[in-house]
Each structure stands twice: as C-alpha cells, then as structure tokens.
Scaffold this motif. Structure first.
Motif, mmCIF file in Angstrom:
data_model
loop_
_atom_site.group_PDB
_atom_site.id
_atom_site.type_symbol
_atom_site.label_atom_id
_atom_site.label_comp_id
_atom_site.label_asym_id
_atom_site.label_seq_id
_atom_site.Cartn_x
_atom_site.Cartn_y
_atom_site.Cartn_z
ATOM 1 N N LEU A 72 -22.580 -11.977 105.337
ATOM 2 C CA LEU A 72 -21.338 -11.426 104.790
ATOM 3 C C LEU A 72 -20.487 -12.587 104.320
ATOM 4 C CD1 LEU A 72 -20.506 -9.000 107.755
ATOM 5 C CD2 LEU A 72 -21.324 -8.288 105.498
ATOM 6 N N LYS A 73 -19.566 -12.321 103.414
ATOM 7 C CA LYS A 73 -18.664 -13.373 102.943
ATOM 8 C C LYS A 73 -17.220 -12.939 103.171
ATOM 9 C CE LYS A 73 -20.977 -16.700 100.714
ATOM 10 N NZ LYS A 73 -20.647 -18.119 100.697
ATOM 11 N N TYR A 74 -16.364 -13.912 103.452
ATOM 12 C CA TYR A 74 -14.933 -13.626 103.595
ATOM 13 C C TYR A 74 -14.220 -14.081 102.335
ATOM 14 C CZ TYR A 74 -10.146 -13.831 105.321
ATOM 15 O OH TYR A 74 -8.794 -13.663 105.470
ATOM 16 N N ASP A 75 -13.586 -13.135 101.652
ATOM 17 C CA ASP A 75 -12.806 -13.476 100.461
ATOM 18 C C ASP A 75 -11.373 -13.767 100.924
ATOM 19 O OD1 ASP A 75 -11.194 -13.354 98.164
ATOM 20 O OD2 ASP A 75 -12.671 -12.092 97.129
ATOM 21 N N LYS A 76 -11.027 -15.054 100.950
ATOM 22 C CA LYS A 76 -9.731 -15.461 101.521
ATOM 23 C C LYS A 76 -8.564 -14.897 100.710
ATOM 24 C CE LYS A 76 -11.260 -19.770 103.550
ATOM 25 N NZ LYS A 76 -12.088 -20.699 102.821
ATOM 26 N N LYS A 77 -8.702 -14.921 99.385
ATOM 27 C CA LYS A 77 -7.587 -14.465 98.541
ATOM 28 C C LYS A 77 -7.305 -12.992 98.770
ATOM 29 C CE LYS A 77 -7.932 -17.524 94.608
ATOM 30 N NZ LYS A 77 -8.755 -17.598 93.415
ATOM 31 N N GLU A 104 -8.332 -11.317 101.287
ATOM 32 C CA GLU A 104 -8.384 -11.046 102.729
ATOM 33 C C GLU A 104 -9.330 -9.876 103.024
ATOM 34 O OE1 GLU A 104 -4.586 -10.761 104.688
ATOM 35 O OE2 GLU A 104 -4.632 -12.928 104.922
ATOM 36 N N LYS A 105 -10.546 -9.990 102.492
ATOM 37 C CA LYS A 105 -11.531 -8.910 102.662
ATOM 38 C C LYS A 105 -12.883 -9.477 103.044
ATOM 39 C CE LYS A 105 -12.316 -5.302 99.909
ATOM 40 N NZ LYS A 105 -12.489 -4.542 98.675
ATOM 41 N N ILE A 106 -13.607 -8.738 103.870
ATOM 42 C CA ILE A 106 -15.011 -9.086 104.131
ATOM 43 C C ILE A 106 -15.845 -8.401 103.060
ATOM 44 C CG2 ILE A 106 -16.961 -8.752 105.730
ATOM 45 C CD1 ILE A 106 -15.069 -10.719 106.920
ATOM 46 N N LEU A 107 -16.711 -9.168 102.408
ATOM 47 C CA LEU A 107 -17.566 -8.595 101.356
ATOM 48 C C LEU A 107 -19.024 -8.614 101.795
ATOM 49 C CD1 LEU A 107 -16.114 -10.397 98.207
ATOM 50 C CD2 LEU A 107 -15.730 -8.030 98.879
ATOM 51 N N THR A 108 -19.719 -7.525 101.504
ATOM 52 C CA THR A 108 -21.171 -7.555 101.665
ATOM 53 C C THR A 108 -21.735 -8.363 100.488
ATOM 54 O OG1 THR A 108 -21.384 -5.557 100.357
ATOM 55 C CG2 THR A 108 -21.250 -5.267 102.750
ATOM 56 N N ILE A 109 -22.999 -8.716 100.552
ATOM 57 C CA ILE A 109 -23.564 -9.521 99.460
ATOM 58 C C ILE A 109 -23.652 -8.701 98.175
ATOM 59 C CG2 ILE A 109 -25.586 -10.848 98.706
ATOM 60 C CD1 ILE A 109 -25.974 -11.456 101.729
ATOM 61 N N SER A 110 -24.053 -7.443 98.304
ATOM 62 C CA SER A 110 -24.114 -6.627 97.088
ATOM 63 C C SER A 110 -22.703 -6.434 96.525
ATOM 64 C CB SER A 110 -24.801 -5.285 97.346
ATOM 65 O OG SER A 110 -24.012 -4.482 98.185
ATOM 66 N N GLY A 111 -21.719 -6.279 97.415
ATOM 67 C CA GLY A 111 -20.326 -6.130 96.973
ATOM 68 C C GLY A 111 -19.842 -7.383 96.259
ATOM 69 N N TYR A 124 -19.066 -11.200 90.470
ATOM 70 C CA TYR A 124 -19.959 -11.769 89.440
ATOM 71 C C TYR A 124 -20.494 -10.729 88.454
ATOM 72 C CZ TYR A 124 -19.655 -15.729 92.562
ATOM 73 O OH TYR A 124 -19.168 -16.763 93.336
ATOM 74 N N ASN A 125 -19.955 -9.500 88.553
ATOM 75 C CA ASN A 125 -20.278 -8.518 87.519
ATOM 76 C C ASN A 125 -21.780 -8.208 87.418
ATOM 77 O OD1 ASN A 125 -19.311 -6.861 85.602
ATOM 78 N ND2 ASN A 125 -19.231 -8.386 83.958
ATOM 79 N N VAL A 126 -22.477 -8.278 88.528
ATOM 80 C CA VAL A 126 -23.920 -8.006 88.505
ATOM 81 C C VAL A 126 -24.134 -6.535 88.880
ATOM 82 C CG1 VAL A 126 -26.181 -8.620 89.437
ATOM 83 C CG2 VAL A 126 -24.408 -10.370 89.247
ATOM 84 N N ALA A 127 -24.805 -5.796 88.009
ATOM 85 C CA ALA A 127 -24.985 -4.356 88.245
ATOM 86 C C ALA A 127 -26.361 -4.084 88.857
ATOM 87 C CB ALA A 127 -24.838 -3.615 86.934
ATOM 88 N N ASN A 128 -26.575 -2.850 89.271
ATOM 89 C CA ASN A 128 -27.889 -2.383 89.732
ATOM 90 C C ASN A 128 -28.478 -3.226 90.887
ATOM 91 O OD1 ASN A 128 -30.112 -0.792 89.878
ATOM 92 N ND2 ASN A 128 -30.835 -1.159 87.783
ATOM 93 N N VAL A 129 -27.676 -3.375 91.950
ATOM 94 C CA VAL A 129 -28.120 -4.184 93.098
ATOM 95 C C VAL A 129 -28.602 -3.270 94.232
ATOM 96 C CG1 VAL A 129 -27.457 -5.942 94.783
ATOM 97 C CG2 VAL A 129 -26.408 -5.946 92.514
#
Ligand SMILES: NC(=O)c1ccc[n+]([C@@H]2O[C@H](COP(=O)([O-])OP(=O)(O)OC[C@H]3O[C@@H](n4cnc5c(N)ncnc54)[C@H](O)[C@@H]3O)[C@@H](O)[C@H]2O)c1
Length: 316
Positions: free
Chosen positions: A108-113, A115-122, A128-133
């Motif tokens: 998982l990644k923490y988006d500091k700006k 203040e959210k935890i992101l999954t990798i697909s998220g 990065y605007n990547v679709a169909n994950v």
C-alpha cells in the motif's frame, strides 16, 4: 496463444512466466532495475539465482525500454516490488495502453498530500492515469510455483469477466485461479498480512501464536471494512490463505520471531537478516503516519503496537 509481457524478472515475475508458458502463450520478460536478474534472464541457461531453477527456454528476455509498451500485448503483468510502482506508473502515464494490466505486487502507499492510503491499483489509476488494472494475490511462494507445486491465487477486478479472462490465460493444473470483485479488500489483505505475519511470528510457541493469529484475523477484518472493502474477503485466498503461508514461513514471521525473542528491529536486521527485504517493515513505515493518526488503536491494538515497535526501534 496470447502475447504476455512480464515487467519484473525477480522471483515472482520469473516464476509467473512458467504457468503462462505452459498455457501456450508467448511470454516476454523484461527487467528494469536489477542487474543480477538481467544477467540471469539474458543468459543461455536462464538459471534464476533467486529461484534456483532454470527457466523455460521458450521464455524470451528483452532489455527494458519504455518503448516496449508501444508494442501490442494481450496482457501486461507488473511483478515489481512496491519500490518500483511509482517508477512504472511514471513510465505508463498517458501511454493510453489498451491491454489489460495485471499487478502481482503486494503493498500500500501513503499519499501524504491527500492524507490517504492508496492501494496499488488505486495509485496507478488515480496518480498515473492507467486504466484496466486487475490484481492477482494469494498464498504463493515464488520458489514453490517455480517447482510447479499446486498453488491457488485470486484475480480481482470490479468487472469479474475481465478477471476470468485473465484466469483462463494463466491457469494450469498446478496454478489455479479464483475470482473476486473486491479489488480493495484483496489488496488490503495481501498487503497487511505481512505486518500480521510478523506479529504471529513473535508468538514463540504455538499457543501464543494461535492466539495472535485469531486476533490478527479480527484486526484484518476491521481494516478491510475501514478501507471500504468486503469483510468476507478475509476468509479468501488473499486473507487467511496468504496470512497462513506468511505466518508459517517467510521473512516477515522470521523477523517477528526475533522481535519476540527481545531484539529490536534494527538489532535483529543487522545480526540475522542483513541482506533480506522485510516487506512488513517497509509497509509499516509507509502506512504508520496514517494508521497511528487516524485509526483508534483500540480497534487495532496489535498493528498499532507493532508499528510503534518498529518506528521507535523498541522491544516488542
Ligand atoms: N501476487 C502473488 O501471487 C505474489 C506472490 C509472491 C510475491 N508477490 C509480490 O511480488 C512483488 C515482487 O516480489 P519478488 O519476490 O519477485 O521480489 P524480488 O526481490 O525477487 O524482485 C523485485 C522486483 O522489483 C524490482 N524493483 C525493486 N526495486 C525497484 C525500483 N526501485 N524500481 C524499479 N524496480 C524495482 C526488481 O528489479 C525486481 O524486478 C512483491 O511485491 C511481492 O510481495 C506477489
């Protein structure tokens, strides 16, 4: 026959090529980062230094370049570790790739700006605007898959038809696929199980470890719901399935054992595991600023305690 590109020639990316090839696909593997893996994959015998097997001769190696994504593939597989996800996101950004993408990476990644935890697909979609994950997770030790030991994994996509299409391309008699719509739950489980494997590993005897196992499952269930996944995913391959394999073997539970014996994280790392990546520790540092600030520790006492133990380099 489909054309599959695997990005990442580490243990998992390379092991994953074996069922893909056995399913009569054309498989190309590329390695953007690690010189040892590049040497292994480019060599005639294709002996993989981490898996300790010769990879199939039919596996094609290509030097990494961003241009590779301009070719037509039926499936692109990302098998980099978490540290490589922002790299590949930047590479793929705005290429408008049509082929479905399948992510094997756990974390998982923490988006500091935000203040959210992101999954990798998220992260791939939002930043990065990547679709169909789609994502593939579950209890799979790469070394065992490379030896064709029977392995079951789960492929998740909100559109389960896409997950099933992917499953059809990669499944063999020893590599079995299940499917889920709960992308968030599957990703949360498969990441945090590394932290819980450390907790269970600290148990020092079967009774205590079992107690920690049961309480870990409850905390994982709470966290899946907190991050808006489906609680029932805890019972699946990405949940208790992956927690089991990580708790009985692997680097996270080994580190947990040293913590349980009274070592601090850095002392144990230096003395016993200097060259090993402990994914649970990396994830703990990544998500601690969010978890310790935003979630009431009464709901996740084990996780909160382990994060503080690692961050403050204290005895558990
Ligand atoms: N989905 C599954 O079934 C499954 C099973 C096992 C492991 N995994 C996951 O797969 C991922 C890779 O595991 P592994 O065992 O192959 O690890 P590994 O150490 O053998 O390989 C790591 C890969 O990531 C790349 N990498 C590392 N740092 C990078 C960076 N900064 N920039 C770009 N690339 C970088 C390496 O070059 C290599 O290709 C991990 O997230 C692991 O949790 C998934």
């Amino acid at each position: 026959m489909k054309k599959i590109l695997i990005v990442g020639g580490g243990a998992m990316g390379s092991a994953f090529s074996i069922p893909c090839l056995e399913n009569n696909n054309k498989v190309i593997i590329t390695e953007p980062h690690n010189k040892v893996f590049i040497k292994d994959l480019a060599s005639k015998k294709k002996f993989h230094s981490s898996l300790k097997v010769n990879l199939p001769k039919k596996l094609k190696f290509r030097n990494y370049s961003k241009n590779i994504f301009r070719e037509k593939f039926d499936l692109i597989v990302i098998a980099l570790s978490l540290a490589g996800i922002d790299f590949i996101g930047k590479e793929l950004k705005d290429l408008k790739i049509k082929a479905p993408l399948l992510v094997l990476t756990k974390g998982l990644k923490y988006d500091k700006k935000k203040e959210k935890i992101l999954t990798i697909s998220g992260l791939l979609k939002n930043n990065y605007n990547v679709a169909n994950v789609s994502v593939l997770k579950g209890p799979c030790l790469a070394k065992e898959l490379a030896r064709k030991n029977k392995t079951s994994v789960v492929v998740a996509n909100k559109d389960v038809k896409i997950a099933k299409w992917i499953g059809k391309q990669i499944s063999t008699r020893y590599y079995l696929t299940e499917f889920s719509k709960d992308v968030t739950g599957v990703e949360i489980c498969s990441a945090i199980k590394n932290i819980y494997a450390m907790i269970i590993g600290s148990g020092q005897n079967f009774n205590t470890a079992s107690d920690l196992f049961q309480k870990s499952v409850n905390e994982m269930k709470f966290l899946i719901k907190y991050f808006k996944g489906d609680e029932s995913t805890i019972l699946g391959l990405a949940g208790i399935g992956d927690l089991y394999v990580s708790a009985v073997g692997g680097r996270n539970s080994k580190m947990g054992d040293f913590l349980g014996k009274g070592f601090t994280f850095s002392a144990a790392k230096k003395k016993f595991m200097p060259k090993d990546t402990v994914e649970g520790e990396q994830l703990a540092r990544e998500i601690a600023p969010y978890i310790l600030k935003k979630i009431n520790k009464k709901n996740i006492p084990l996780m909160a305690h382990l994060l503080k133990t690692i961050l403050n380099n204290k005895k558990i």
